[in-house]
Design a protein around this motif. Sequence first.
Motif, PDB file in Angstrom:
ATOM      1  N   ASP A  75       0.797  -1.216   0.000  1.00  8.44           N
ATOM      2  CA  ASP A  75       0.000   0.000   0.000  1.00  8.44           C
ATOM      3  C   ASP A  75       0.836   1.275   0.000  1.00  8.44           C
ATOM      4  N   ASP A  76       2.118   1.197   0.386  1.00 10.68           N
ATOM      5  CA  ASP A  76       2.973   2.385   0.439  1.00 10.68           C
ATOM      6  C   ASP A  76       4.374   2.012  -0.026  1.00 10.68           C
ATOM      7  N   PRO A  77       4.647   2.011  -1.327  1.00 11.58           N
ATOM      8  CA  PRO A  77       5.961   1.597  -1.834  1.00 11.58           C
ATOM      9  C   PRO A  77       7.073   2.604  -1.563  1.00 11.58           C
ATOM     10  N   LYS A  78       6.760   3.753  -0.939  1.00 16.59           N
ATOM     11  CA  LYS A  78       7.794   4.739  -0.640  1.00 16.59           C
ATOM     12  C   LYS A  78       8.596   4.376   0.603  1.00 16.59           C
ATOM     13  N   ARG A 104      13.401   2.905   5.922  1.00 19.39           N
ATOM     14  CA  ARG A 104      13.689   3.985   4.977  1.00 19.39           C
ATOM     15  C   ARG A 104      12.401   4.536   4.383  1.00 19.39           C
ATOM     16  N   TRP A 105      12.370   5.856   4.236  1.00 24.63           N
ATOM     17  CA  TRP A 105      11.303   6.553   3.522  1.00 24.63           C
ATOM     18  C   TRP A 105      11.953   7.432   2.473  1.00 24.63           C
ATOM     19  N   VAL A 116      14.901   9.586   4.072  1.00 25.78           N
ATOM     20  CA  VAL A 116      15.258   9.557   5.486  1.00 25.78           C
ATOM     21  C   VAL A 116      15.267   8.091   5.898  1.00 25.78           C
ATOM     22  N   ASP A 117      16.309   7.671   6.615  1.00 25.01           N
ATOM     23  CA  ASP A 117      16.321   6.296   7.111  1.00 25.01           C
ATOM     24  C   ASP A 117      16.726   6.256   8.574  1.00 25.01           C
ATOM     25  N   LEU A 118      16.253   5.231   9.248  1.00 25.17           N
ATOM     26  CA  LEU A 118      16.496   5.019  10.674  1.00 25.17           C
ATOM     27  C   LEU A 118      17.128   3.646  10.837  1.00 25.17           C
ATOM     28  N   PHE A 119      18.310   3.615  11.474  1.00 21.45           N
ATOM     29  CA  PHE A 119      19.093   2.396  11.603  1.00 21.45           C
ATOM     30  C   PHE A 119      19.180   2.001  13.072  1.00 21.45           C
ATOM     31  N   ARG A 130      19.807   9.074   9.180  1.00 25.99           N
ATOM     32  CA  ARG A 130      20.442   9.687   8.014  1.00 25.99           C
ATOM     33  C   ARG A 130      19.364  10.314   7.142  1.00 25.99           C
ATOM     34  N   SER A 131      19.727  11.413   6.499  1.00 22.74           N
ATOM     35  CA  SER A 131      18.756  12.099   5.653  1.00 22.74           C
ATOM     36  C   SER A 131      19.488  12.794   4.518  1.00 22.74           C
TER      37      SER A 131
END
Length: 433
Positions: A75-78, A104-105, A116-119, A130-131
């Motif tokens: 539903d949200d491929p982003k 990741r978005w 933007v990603d969250l690790f 990271r962005s």
Amino acid sequence: MWNPLNLFRRAKTEEPPPMVLVPPLFDFPPLPARTRMLESAYNTLFGKIPLKCLFEDYFEDAGHFSTRILLKPIDDPKVDLVATIAGPLDHKPDERIAGNALFRWQRDIDDPNTFVDLFVSNSDPILRVRSCAYYPKYGFGAFGTFPLLLTKSPTFSNDFGILGLRYGSGNLSFGASAAPFSSIDELPRIAWLVSRMGRVTAGVQYEPIYENVDGAKYKNLMNWSCAIGYGVGTGSPLSPSFNFNLEFARSSEFIASFYQHVVVQRRVKNPREEKDVVGITNYIDFGFELHTRLDDPNQPEDGKLGSESTFQVAASWQANKNLLVKGKVGPLSSSVALAFKSWWKPSFTFSISATRDRMTGTVAHGFGVRIENLREASYQRADPNFVMLTPTKEHQAEGMVWKMGNRPMFQSDLNSGNFESLPRELRPYEKIL
């Protein structure tokens, strides 16, 4: 006058043309290409991303396993999630199983450069953000990396967070990054300038790691690197490519590398395919990398003994959409890898590698499992416009406007660099330098 031969002639002319299967690549675009805007363009050009994938992908560490899950919601491929678990096959007191996950978005499904990603991980850093924001209309972008949770006090500039600015166009890239929250005097942390003129790419990078000379780090040639490369190809996996590069790293190391991606076609008679399928496209990759020390290899550097010259050679062959064979040879070890991929939804990949240590003569194995639905096999069907390289009379058949799904794909379009009609997974990922 009615002639029964007319029906035979009409049926003959309406037969479908001979076709060549065009399978998807196992991993294209490569995952490092998604985060290249966080790196210096100098560190991602000169064939470094494809060489890294050729030398490392599916070559598991000897005696270790790895499991990677790459998923995105329908539903949200982003947004997507990449989770990895790796560790030794046998219990070892000094090693533990490493696990991490990356959420990741990205702003646009077709634009991976603004995200933007969250690790999260069970090792340093435990939590990191990271962005990157890039505006193709103006060519400017900004990026940052911020470790939020560490197991010990920050000691390096990277531990305090990094901010950077960059400019990128088709022929020019420059930028710099700094650690504004660090007390360590490193400004900038890294700076680069890369330019492309036709098929030649040249670049220089400044990274202040070594001590000052005459009161300034920029006067120390050990903090400078330069490279020049010659490349042919569009960056699409359907187009052959060739890349040769020379690099002087930190005024103490010479690196020569070569990478070639070859698209070949062979005849095939597959009982599972229709009779008009006469061939299949194969992908062959070959890479070579040579590292040579320019200074005395016996002199210590940063408290470590210098190393002698080394090299590695690797090749891979993708026979179809399900089978990939790789091998690499170096002065200390040699490895082979076999990967099998099923294009279900999600896809499933199992790989096994064997590494022989030349010093001890022992052979150790590694295993890998991947589950993924980030990259789709939307182009594995036959394409009538990809004729066999050796022309025959059957290639004069009519019907050169047959389609793969809803998108026609012409060889002439690929040669001219027109990729608009291709699926997203087949388009070049290097639109900006």
